[in-house]
Design a protein around this motif. Sequence first.
Motif, PDB file in Angstrom:
ATOM      1  N   GLU A   1      -7.917  -4.956  -3.238  1.00 37.53           N
ATOM      2  CA  GLU A   1      -6.505  -5.257  -3.106  1.00 37.53           C
ATOM      3  C   GLU A   1      -5.753  -4.946  -4.394  1.00 37.53           C
ATOM      4  N   LEU A   2      -4.508  -4.527  -4.223  1.00 34.94           N
ATOM      5  CA  LEU A   2      -3.661  -4.225  -5.362  1.00 34.94           C
ATOM      6  C   LEU A   2      -2.987  -5.501  -5.868  1.00 34.94           C
ATOM      7  N   GLU A   3      -2.964  -5.679  -7.167  1.00 36.89           N
ATOM      8  CA  GLU A   3      -2.179  -6.738  -7.785  1.00 36.89           C
ATOM      9  C   GLU A   3      -0.714  -6.292  -7.766  1.00 36.89           C
ATOM     10  N   GLU A   4       0.168  -7.187  -7.383  1.00 38.15           N
ATOM     11  CA  GLU A   4       1.533  -6.744  -7.110  1.00 38.15           C
ATOM     12  C   GLU A   4       2.554  -7.707  -7.711  1.00 38.15           C
TER      13      GLU A   4
ATOM     14  N   LYS B   1      -0.784  -6.462   3.529  1.00 39.72           N
ATOM     15  CA  LYS B   1      -1.544  -6.500   2.284  1.00 39.72           C
ATOM     16  C   LYS B   1      -1.997  -5.072   1.979  1.00 39.72           C
ATOM     17  N   HIS B   2      -2.593  -4.895   0.803  1.00 39.01           N
ATOM     18  CA  HIS B   2      -2.929  -3.544   0.330  1.00 39.01           C
ATOM     19  C   HIS B   2      -4.438  -3.395   0.174  1.00 39.01           C
TER      20      HIS B   2
ATOM     21  N   TRP C   1      -1.759   3.421  -1.605  1.00 42.64           N
ATOM     22  CA  TRP C   1      -0.944   2.299  -1.166  1.00 42.64           C
ATOM     23  C   TRP C   1      -1.777   1.285  -0.375  1.00 42.64           C
TER      24      TRP C   1
ATOM     25  N   MET D   1       2.611  -2.260  -8.883  1.00 40.08           N
ATOM     26  CA  MET D   1       1.259  -2.620  -8.459  1.00 40.08           C
ATOM     27  C   MET D   1       0.212  -1.692  -9.061  1.00 40.08           C
TER      28      MET D   1
ATOM     29  N   SER E   1       9.800  -5.690   3.531  1.00 40.98           N
ATOM     30  CA  SER E   1       8.372  -6.018   3.445  1.00 40.98           C
ATOM     31  C   SER E   1       7.918  -6.725   4.720  1.00 40.98           C
TER      32      SER E   1
ATOM     33  N   TYR F   1       6.798  -8.448  -7.616  1.00 42.82           N
ATOM     34  CA  TYR F   1       8.146  -8.209  -7.107  1.00 42.82           C
ATOM     35  C   TYR F   1       9.118  -8.781  -8.133  1.00 42.82           C
TER      36      TYR F   1
ATOM     37  N   ASN G   1       9.034  -3.094  -7.258  1.00 41.01           N
ATOM     38  CA  ASN G   1       7.689  -3.378  -6.763  1.00 41.01           C
ATOM     39  C   ASN G   1       6.695  -2.626  -7.658  1.00 41.01           C
TER      40      ASN G   1
ATOM     41  N   THR H   1      -2.002  -5.223 -13.690  1.00 38.79           N
ATOM     42  CA  THR H   1      -0.569  -4.970 -13.554  1.00 38.79           C
ATOM     43  C   THR H   1       0.278  -5.765 -14.539  1.00 38.79           C
TER      44      THR H   1
END
Length: 281
Positions: free
Chosen positions: A172-175, A161-162, A246, A237, A156, A177, A235, A19
């Motif tokens: 898991e997604l790198e995110e 978590k994703h 998602w 990701m 949120s 904000y 946001n 990301t």
Amino acid sequence: MNVPYTVDITPRTAGWAYTSLRILTLPPGRGHAFDARDSEWIVLPLSGSCTVETDGQTFELRGRDSVFTAVTDFAYVPRDAHATLTAPAGGRFALAGARCERVLPARYGPARGVPVELRGRGTCSRQVNNFAAAGVFACDRLIAVEVLTPGGNWSSYPPHKHDEHHPGEESELEEIYYFEIAGGEAGFGYQRVTPSHPAGTDVLAEVRTGDAVLIPDGWHGPSIAAPGHDMYYLNVMAGPGAEREWLIRDHPDHAWIRGTWPGQPVDPRLPLYTSDGEEGR
């Protein structure tokens, strides 16, 4: 002549795999060029308008006065392409990116095609502009939405978590904000992050316009808007899964909060605006 980014988050600088987010402030009459390289990108006006030239096409982005006034149109820049932005009147622009494998066509995303969703109830009410959500706009790995939270509300939340389908696995997604707060320099809010690893430390960060919070894994939320200061965050990701999903999973200690929403109204201040340009208030 190229202008430096005010925010420049890449997989290399973040220490992760996919990301990216860059924030570009262009003075009037200045331009900026970049190579997409191994990533797909979306050019999203935060304030002002611009022209995007890429992959043999030209997209005129009408943009908006600010993130608190309107949904914006946007442009998709494919992997391996070259792109040039010009903004005769100047402006600020987000470049949201994700490393990817497929080369998709360059495209224009109209503001009227952006689904505006109201999530939560009561003091957890917020507005989500799903401009590049999975199932809304085709990308290879990139998922990106805008969230607007009225002053005094929590977004949120419940913390989540994703990794819904594969808890504990490398899914898991790198995110990222990226925040803007109404009220000028006085505006502020807070963001909480709880790492997945037992040795990790909980983070509660004060955020102001121009700040970004990186979430490589773990539970995140709430995003708290101070009373009197509406909060915006972009946001962005991406992750390793074969499907662009998602994958949301609520924190087990707080998931019950959703069960309290059916008896509450959505905050009457929402939507702040709609995708057809109408103000919501």
